[in-house]
Design a protein around this motif. Sequence first.
Motif, PDB file in Angstrom:
ATOM      1  N   THR A  46      34.743  28.564  35.976  1.00  0.00           N
ATOM      2  CA  THR A  46      35.717  28.392  35.072  1.00  0.00           C
ATOM      3  C   THR A  46      36.857  29.768  35.100  1.00  0.00           C
ATOM      4  O   THR A  46      36.259  30.949  35.580  1.00  0.00           O
ATOM      5  N   ARG A  47      37.908  29.516  34.686  1.00  0.00           N
ATOM      6  CA  ARG A  47      38.355  28.371  34.234  1.00  0.00           C
ATOM      7  C   ARG A  47      39.187  27.528  35.129  1.00  0.00           C
ATOM      8  O   ARG A  47      39.079  26.160  35.097  1.00  0.00           O
ATOM      9  N   GLY A  48      39.546  28.032  36.467  1.00  0.00           N
ATOM     10  CA  GLY A  48      40.562  27.403  37.230  1.00  0.00           C
ATOM     11  C   GLY A  48      39.887  26.303  37.977  1.00  0.00           C
ATOM     12  O   GLY A  48      40.429  25.282  38.411  1.00  0.00           O
ATOM     13  N   SER A  72      37.749  38.070  36.383  1.00  0.00           N
ATOM     14  CA  SER A  72      38.118  39.058  37.315  1.00  0.00           C
ATOM     15  C   SER A  72      39.559  39.561  37.143  1.00  0.00           C
ATOM     16  O   SER A  72      39.668  40.506  37.296  1.00  0.00           O
ATOM     17  N   TYR A  73      40.484  38.393  36.973  1.00  0.00           N
ATOM     18  CA  TYR A  73      41.734  38.690  36.802  1.00  0.00           C
ATOM     19  C   TYR A  73      42.297  38.643  35.373  1.00  0.00           C
ATOM     20  O   TYR A  73      41.921  37.928  34.515  1.00  0.00           O
ATOM     21  N   ASN A  74      43.224  39.600  35.076  1.00  0.00           N
ATOM     22  CA  ASN A  74      44.058  39.677  34.023  1.00  0.00           C
ATOM     23  C   ASN A  74      45.744  39.510  34.495  1.00  0.00           C
ATOM     24  O   ASN A  74      46.089  40.597  35.009  1.00  0.00           O
ATOM     25  N   VAL A 102      32.597  24.397  42.614  1.00  0.00           N
ATOM     26  CA  VAL A 102      34.153  24.288  42.991  1.00  0.00           C
ATOM     27  C   VAL A 102      34.935  25.149  42.176  1.00  0.00           C
ATOM     28  O   VAL A 102      34.723  25.587  41.048  1.00  0.00           O
ATOM     29  N   ASP A 103      35.840  25.779  42.982  1.00  0.00           N
ATOM     30  CA  ASP A 103      36.849  26.754  42.222  1.00  0.00           C
ATOM     31  C   ASP A 103      38.381  26.149  42.801  1.00  0.00           C
ATOM     32  O   ASP A 103      38.388  25.533  43.860  1.00  0.00           O
ATOM     33  N   ASP A 104      39.405  26.447  42.209  1.00  0.00           N
ATOM     34  CA  ASP A 104      40.639  26.015  42.491  1.00  0.00           C
ATOM     35  C   ASP A 104      40.974  26.876  43.642  1.00  0.00           C
ATOM     36  O   ASP A 104      41.722  26.260  44.792  1.00  0.00           O
ATOM     37  N   LEU A 105      40.664  28.169  43.955  1.00  0.00           N
ATOM     38  CA  LEU A 105      41.260  28.901  45.134  1.00  0.00           C
ATOM     39  C   LEU A 105      40.089  30.027  45.456  1.00  0.00           C
ATOM     40  O   LEU A 105      39.434  30.645  44.507  1.00  0.00           O
ATOM     41  N   VAL A 106      40.200  30.566  46.675  1.00  0.00           N
ATOM     42  CA  VAL A 106      39.509  31.862  46.888  1.00  0.00           C
ATOM     43  C   VAL A 106      40.836  32.843  47.588  1.00  0.00           C
ATOM     44  O   VAL A 106      41.472  32.440  48.090  1.00  0.00           O
ATOM     45  N   ASP A 107      40.690  33.898  46.711  1.00  0.00           N
ATOM     46  CA  ASP A 107      41.508  34.822  47.267  1.00  0.00           C
ATOM     47  C   ASP A 107      41.051  35.967  47.999  1.00  0.00           C
ATOM     48  O   ASP A 107      40.906  36.009  49.377  1.00  0.00           O
ATOM     49  N   THR A 108      40.469  37.103  47.388  1.00  0.00           N
ATOM     50  CA  THR A 108      39.723  38.322  48.005  1.00  0.00           C
ATOM     51  C   THR A 108      38.440  37.747  48.488  1.00  0.00           C
ATOM     52  O   THR A 108      37.802  38.248  49.248  1.00  0.00           O
ATOM     53  N   GLY A 109      37.704  36.757  47.596  1.00  0.00           N
ATOM     54  CA  GLY A 109      36.566  36.313  47.937  1.00  0.00           C
ATOM     55  C   GLY A 109      35.502  37.020  47.168  1.00  0.00           C
ATOM     56  O   GLY A 109      34.670  36.650  46.987  1.00  0.00           O
ATOM     57  N   LYS A 110      36.126  37.989  46.297  1.00  0.00           N
ATOM     58  CA  LYS A 110      35.025  38.600  45.516  1.00  0.00           C
ATOM     59  C   LYS A 110      34.393  37.744  44.419  1.00  0.00           C
ATOM     60  O   LYS A 110      33.070  38.002  44.135  1.00  0.00           O
ATOM     61  N   THR A 111      34.919  36.774  43.815  1.00  0.00           N
ATOM     62  CA  THR A 111      34.373  35.823  42.643  1.00  0.00           C
ATOM     63  C   THR A 111      33.402  34.974  43.778  1.00  0.00           C
ATOM     64  O   THR A 111      32.251  35.004  42.962  1.00  0.00           O
ATOM     65  N   LEU A 112      33.675  34.423  44.697  1.00  0.00           N
ATOM     66  CA  LEU A 112      32.734  33.729  45.369  1.00  0.00           C
ATOM     67  C   LEU A 112      31.440  34.466  45.945  1.00  0.00           C
ATOM     68  O   LEU A 112      30.345  34.060  46.011  1.00  0.00           O
TER      69      LEU A 112
HETATM   70  O1  LIG Z   1      38.711  35.153  45.467  1.00  0.00           O
HETATM   71  P1  LIG Z   1      38.981  36.242  44.093  1.00  0.00           P
HETATM   72  O2  LIG Z   1      40.019  37.361  44.496  1.00  0.00           O
HETATM   73  O3  LIG Z   1      37.996  36.645  43.400  1.00  0.00           O
HETATM   74  O4  LIG Z   1      39.977  35.480  43.195  1.00  0.00           O
HETATM   75  C1  LIG Z   1      39.854  33.792  43.047  1.00  0.00           C
HETATM   76  C2  LIG Z   1      39.525  33.783  41.537  1.00  0.00           C
HETATM   77  O5  LIG Z   1      40.635  34.128  40.696  1.00  0.00           O
HETATM   78  C3  LIG Z   1      41.083  33.318  39.889  1.00  0.00           C
HETATM   79  O6  LIG Z   1      40.180  33.124  38.660  1.00  0.00           O
HETATM   80  P2  LIG Z   1      40.518  33.997  37.393  1.00  0.00           P
HETATM   81  O7  LIG Z   1      39.327  35.313  37.499  1.00  0.00           O
HETATM   82  O8  LIG Z   1      41.826  34.628  37.469  1.00  0.00           O
HETATM   83  O9  LIG Z   1      39.893  33.454  36.166  1.00  0.00           O
HETATM   84  P3  LIG Z   1      40.539  31.852  35.568  1.00  0.00           P
HETATM   85  O10 LIG Z   1      39.634  30.767  36.625  1.00  0.00           O
HETATM   86  O11 LIG Z   1      40.058  31.764  34.164  1.00  0.00           O
HETATM   87  O12 LIG Z   1      42.006  31.613  35.693  1.00  0.00           O
HETATM   88  C4  LIG Z   1      40.718  31.922  40.495  1.00  0.00           C
HETATM   89  O13 LIG Z   1      40.577  30.717  39.663  1.00  0.00           O
HETATM   90  C5  LIG Z   1      39.431  32.232  41.486  1.00  0.00           C
HETATM   91  O14 LIG Z   1      38.391  31.806  40.535  1.00  0.00           O
END
Ligand SMILES: O=P(O)(O)OC[C@H]1O[C@H](OP(=O)(O)OP(=O)(O)O)[C@H](O)[C@@H]1O
Length: 168
Positions: A46-48, A72-74, A102-112
Amino acid sequence: MSDRLPHEKGFHVSWDQIHRDARALAWRLDGKGPDGGAWRSVVAITRGGMAPAMIVSRELDIRVVDTISVKSYNHQDQSQPRVIKAPQAEIMGTDGEGVLVVDDLVDTGKTLELVRKLYPKAHFATVYAKPAGRAMVDTYITEVSQDTWIFFPWDMALQYVQPYRGAD
Ligand SMILES: O=P(O)(O)OC[C@H]1O[C@H](OP(=O)(O)OP(=O)(O)O)[C@H](O)[C@@H]1O
Ligand SMILES: Nc1nc2[nH]cnc2c(=O)[nH]1
Ligand SMILES: [Mg+2]
């Protein structure tokens, strides 16, 4: 503040587009569970990840769905990700085997990276991926460049736009 590249480009995703892309993700994952079979459950980050996880679980007829909340993001500023709500222990088992995360996207990969450490045998799927985080995801549909910010339909609204040749 963010230490990443500035986002020079915008990739605007409509509801139609995310629906189509999340369906494509589901079809790619179909029958790829443990031993070439079905997935035991879906866990949305969550949430994306919630809208894509709903579409994937609907397409694959998976009724056991849970969430893990990672913050992680504001807006576009990133900080250290942290888990603020964990999924049910009995759904995840000891290592996440058979679970589709499942997530909407991976950016830096830190969340995953964080969720992978907790559940190393889960399968990680996102709809969109940027190059820096690609290694953290097992299955994704569309790649965009690192300097692109993806705008999702739940973060946008239709607005009036001035004509190019506006009357002064
Ligand atoms: O690969 P990373 O750099 O870690 O970024 C990817 C994460 O960033 C966004 O979530 P966010 O933390 O913004 O929260 P949200 O899903 O509640 O909007 C997105 O939904 C991913 O979960
Ligand atoms: N909406 C959105 N959230 C993100 N979190 C990390 N990268 C992104 C992005 O490109 N778009
Ligand atoms: Mg997220």
